[in-house]
Design a protein around this motif. Structure first.
Motif, PDB file in Angstrom:
ATOM      1  N   ILE A 169       0.874  -1.169   0.000  1.00  0.00           N
ATOM      2  CA  ILE A 169       0.000   0.000   0.000  1.00  0.00           C
ATOM      3  C   ILE A 169       0.911   1.219   0.000  1.00  0.00           C
ATOM      4  CG2 ILE A 169      -0.190   0.064   2.553  1.00  0.00           C
ATOM      5  CD1 ILE A 169      -3.205   0.874   1.993  1.00  0.00           C
ATOM      6  N   SER A 196       5.539  -5.674   3.180  1.00  0.00           N
ATOM      7  CA  SER A 196       6.787  -4.907   3.356  1.00  0.00           C
ATOM      8  C   SER A 196       6.774  -4.039   4.618  1.00  0.00           C
ATOM      9  CB  SER A 196       7.033  -4.036   2.123  1.00  0.00           C
ATOM     10  OG  SER A 196       5.944  -3.148   1.945  1.00  0.00           O
ATOM     11  N   THR A 198       4.471  -1.585   5.602  1.00  0.00           N
ATOM     12  CA  THR A 198       4.138  -0.161   5.442  1.00  0.00           C
ATOM     13  C   THR A 198       3.342   0.411   6.621  1.00  0.00           C
ATOM     14  OG1 THR A 198       3.981  -0.680   3.103  1.00  0.00           O
ATOM     15  CG2 THR A 198       3.336   1.544   3.752  1.00  0.00           C
ATOM     16  N   ASP A 246       3.814 -11.829   8.928  1.00  0.00           N
ATOM     17  CA  ASP A 246       3.484 -12.271   7.572  1.00  0.00           C
ATOM     18  C   ASP A 246       3.950 -13.711   7.468  1.00  0.00           C
ATOM     19  OD1 ASP A 246       2.840 -10.452   4.788  1.00  0.00           O
ATOM     20  OD2 ASP A 246       3.564 -12.513   4.512  1.00  0.00           O
ATOM     21  N   ILE A 275      -1.557 -16.003   9.969  1.00  0.00           N
ATOM     22  CA  ILE A 275      -2.611 -15.340  10.746  1.00  0.00           C
ATOM     23  C   ILE A 275      -3.236 -16.282  11.785  1.00  0.00           C
ATOM     24  CG2 ILE A 275      -4.298 -15.774   8.861  1.00  0.00           C
ATOM     25  CD1 ILE A 275      -4.513 -12.740  11.053  1.00  0.00           C
TER      26      ILE A 275
HETATM   27  C1  LIG Z   1      -1.624  -7.062   0.071  1.00  0.00           C
HETATM   28  S1  LIG Z   1      -0.237  -7.733   0.890  1.00  0.00           S
HETATM   29  C2  LIG Z   1       0.045  -6.589   2.203  1.00  0.00           C
HETATM   30  C3  LIG Z   1       0.877  -5.457   1.738  1.00  0.00           C
HETATM   31  C4  LIG Z   1       1.352  -4.567   2.856  1.00  0.00           C
HETATM   32  N1  LIG Z   1       0.257  -3.754   3.409  1.00  0.00           N
HETATM   33  C5  LIG Z   1       2.467  -3.661   2.350  1.00  0.00           C
HETATM   34  O1  LIG Z   1       2.294  -2.437   2.342  1.00  0.00           O
HETATM   35  O2  LIG Z   1       3.517  -4.168   1.914  1.00  0.00           O
HETATM   36  C6  LIG Z   1      -0.903  -9.089   1.757  1.00  0.00           C
HETATM   37  C7  LIG Z   1       0.100  -9.901   2.566  1.00  0.00           C
HETATM   38  O3  LIG Z   1      -0.616 -10.919   3.248  1.00  0.00           O
HETATM   39  C8  LIG Z   1       0.264 -12.011   3.426  1.00  0.00           C
HETATM   40  N2  LIG Z   1      -0.510 -13.206   3.758  1.00  0.00           N
HETATM   41  C9  LIG Z   1      -1.341 -13.920   2.958  1.00  0.00           C
HETATM   42  N3  LIG Z   1      -1.881 -14.936   3.634  1.00  0.00           N
HETATM   43  C10 LIG Z   1      -1.399 -14.872   4.904  1.00  0.00           C
HETATM   44  C11 LIG Z   1      -1.607 -15.658   6.078  1.00  0.00           C
HETATM   45  N4  LIG Z   1      -2.386 -16.703   6.069  1.00  0.00           N
HETATM   46  N5  LIG Z   1      -0.966 -15.281   7.204  1.00  0.00           N
HETATM   47  C12 LIG Z   1      -0.140 -14.194   7.215  1.00  0.00           C
HETATM   48  N6  LIG Z   1       0.097 -13.441   6.122  1.00  0.00           N
HETATM   49  C13 LIG Z   1      -0.532 -13.758   4.984  1.00  0.00           C
HETATM   50  C14 LIG Z   1       1.005 -12.088   2.101  1.00  0.00           C
HETATM   51  O4  LIG Z   1       2.240 -12.781   2.237  1.00  0.00           O
HETATM   52  C15 LIG Z   1       1.177 -10.612   1.754  1.00  0.00           C
HETATM   53  O5  LIG Z   1       2.450 -10.147   2.138  1.00  0.00           O
END
Ligand SMILES: C[S@@+](CC[C@H](N)C(=O)[O-])C[C@H]1O[C@@H](n2cnc3c(N)ncnc32)[C@H](O)[C@@H]1O
Length: 359
Positions: A169, A196, A198, A246, A275
Motif C-alpha cells: 500500500i 513490506s 508499510t 506475515d 494469521i
Molecule cells: C496485500 S499484501 C500486504 C501489503 C502490505 N500492506 C504492504 O504495504 O507491503 C498481503 C500480505 O498478506 C500475506 N498473507 C497472505 N496470507 C497470509 C496468512 N495466512 N498469514 C499471514 N500473512 C498472509 C502475504 O504474504 C502478503 O504479504
C-alpha cells in the motif's frame, strides 16, 4: 518574491477530509478542503514544509497564475505575462503538462506548446519531457490555472524503502488510513499480514514524530528563488510498540530491512507467522491495521474467503477490546470476516476503488 498564497496539496481521491485534518494538526495556515485536495496559504518556506512534513498528500502544487482564456493566441499572450523568471531557472529544464476540460481550448498538446514557448522565450528555461520539475496547466471552463509541481517523484516515495514486497500500500494511503482508523500515535499497532511493513513503519514514524520527507529531495529545491529545507523535528521517545506478521519469509526480511532503513527498528518487531497463530502482544489493546490480499483472479477468491474468515475469527476470539482497520477492494471478502464493520470509507488505490473497513 511574491507570496505563494495558493498552495494545493493533492489528496488521494476519497481521503481529502483526513488530509485536511492532518494539515490542520500540523498548523498550516488557511487550510481548507477543495475538490481533489487541500489548499493552504504561505510562501516557498510553506511549500518546503508541506513537502517534508505532510504524510497523506500525493504532491504539493504551487499555483502561480490563473487567467481566463478562449483561444490559443490568447493563451500564448497571457502565458507570456506569467513571471516565469521568479520561479524557473534558465539552467533547469522543465516539463509542461496540460489538461483541458469543458473549455474552448480542447487540444492539450497545442496548449502545452504555447505555454512551453512562453516559458523558454521569457526566462530561458528549456522545456523537455520527463523532467523532475513540472509545470501543470489546467484549462477548465475556460479558466487556465498554472501550477508548479514542487514535489517531483510522488510523496509516497519516502526514499527509504529498499524492499517493496508484492502489493504494497502506498505510504501516504497507509498514513491516512491509520488516521482514519483513529490512530493518534500513542497506541500499539498490529498488522497480521504486513508484507513490506508499510502500516507498521508509518505508525512507528508517526508515533516518534519522524518527518516523512527526511530522506529525499524535492522539485522545489531547483526553483529560481530557492528556499532552504526546513529544520525537521527530532525523533521523540514513545512508549508505543508496533508489530508486523506475515507468513512469507521474503516479506518478513524485507519489512525488517525497511524498518532499519527508516530508523524505527527499535520500535517495531516483525515475525514470520501465519494469521492462524496470531496472538495479541503484551500491551494494552490498540489498533489492528491490515491490508489482506484481494486477488482479482477468480480462482483465488475461494482461498481468500477462508483467509478473511480466519482473520475475523482470530479478531473475535483473541483481540477483544482492539479496534480494527482493514483495507480491501472486495465487499464480499470484508463481509466474510463476520466482523461488525461501520460503513467503509471508499478511496482510490492505483485505479482500484478500495474500502477502509473499521470495527
Ligand atoms: C496485500 S499484501 C500486504 C501489503 C502490505 N500492506 C504492504 O504495504 O507491503 C498481503 C500480505 O498478506 C500475506 N498473507 C497472505 N496470507 C497470509 C496468512 N495466512 N498469514 C499471514 N500473512 C498472509 C502475504 O504474504 C502478503 O504479504
Amino acid at each position: 518574491m511574491a507570496d505563494a498564497d495558493n498552495i494545493f496539496l493533492v489528496a488521494p481521491p476519497g481521503l481529502e477530509a483526513f488530509l485536511l485534518a492532518e494539515v490542520q494538526d500540523l498548523g498550516f495556515a488557511g487550510a481548507r478542503q477543495d475538490k481533489g485536495g487541500v489548499t493552504i496559504t504561505g510562501d516557498l518556506g510553506t511549500v518546503a514544509r508541506a513537502n517534508h512534513l505532510v504524510r497523506g498528500a500525493t504532491r504539493v502544487l504551487l499555483r502561480v497564475a490563473s487567467f481566463r482564456v478562449m483561444h490559443l493566441a490568447q493563451l500564448d499572450k497571457r502565458a507570456r505575462k506569467v513571471a516565469w523568471g521568479d520561479w524557473l531557472r534558465a539552467d533547469v529544464p522543465v516539463t509542461v503538462e496540460t489538461v483541458c476540460r469543458k473549455s474552448k481550448i480542447y487540444h492539450s498538446k497545442a496548449a502545452s506548446q504555447r505555454i512551453s514557448r512562453a516559458i523558454t522565450d521569457t526566462c530561458g528555461a528549456p522545456v523537455q519531457a520527463g523532467q523532475t520539475l513540472t509545470i501543470k496547466a489546467r484549462i477548465e471552463d475556460d479558466l487556465c490555472t498554472i501550477s508548479i509541481d514542487t514535489t517531483g517523484a510522488a510523496l509516497h516515495l519516502r526514499g527509504l524503502k529498499g524492499s517493496v514486497g508484492k502489493a504494497p500500500i502506498r505510504e501516504n494511503l497507509a498514513a491516512l488510513c491509520l488516521r482514519a482508523a483513529g490512530f493518534t500515535g500513542a497506541e500499539t499497532v498490529v498488522d497480521p499480514m504486513c508484507g513490506s511493513g508499510t502500516f507498521v513503519i508509518e505508525a512507528a514514524e508517526m508515533a516518534c514524530g519522524l518527518a516523512p520527507g527526511r530522506a529525499r529531495s524535492f522539485a522545489y529545491q531547483s526553483l529560481a528563488k530557492g528556499t532552504a529545507p526546513p529544520r525537521l523535528p527530532q525523533a521523540q521517545d514513545t512508549p508505543a510498540r508496533f508489530f508486523g506478521f506475515d507468513r512469507d519469509a521474503g516479506a518478513f526480511a524485507g519489512a525488517n530491512a525497511n524498518a532499519k532503513q527508516a530508523g524505527v527498528d527499535g520500535l517495531v518487531s516483525f515475525t514470520k507467522q501465519p494469521i492462524s497463530d496470531l496472538q495479541p502482544p503484551d500491551t494494552p489493546p490498540g489498533l489492528v491495521m491490515v491490508n489482506p490480499p484481494y486477488g482479482t483472479r477468480v480462482g483465488d477468491r475461494k482461498t481468500l474467503f477462508a483467509l478473511y474468515g480466519t482473520f475475523g475469527k482470530v479478531m473475535r476470539d483473541r483481540f477483544s477490546g482492539w479496534r480494527i482497520g482493514m483495507v480491501t477492494s472486495d465487499p464480499g471478502l470484508a463481509k466474510s470476516t463476520g466482523l461488525d464493520f461501520q460503513k467503509p470509507i471508499l478511496f482510490d488505490n492505483g485505479g482500484i476503488t478500495v474500502g477502509l473497513y473499521r470495527a
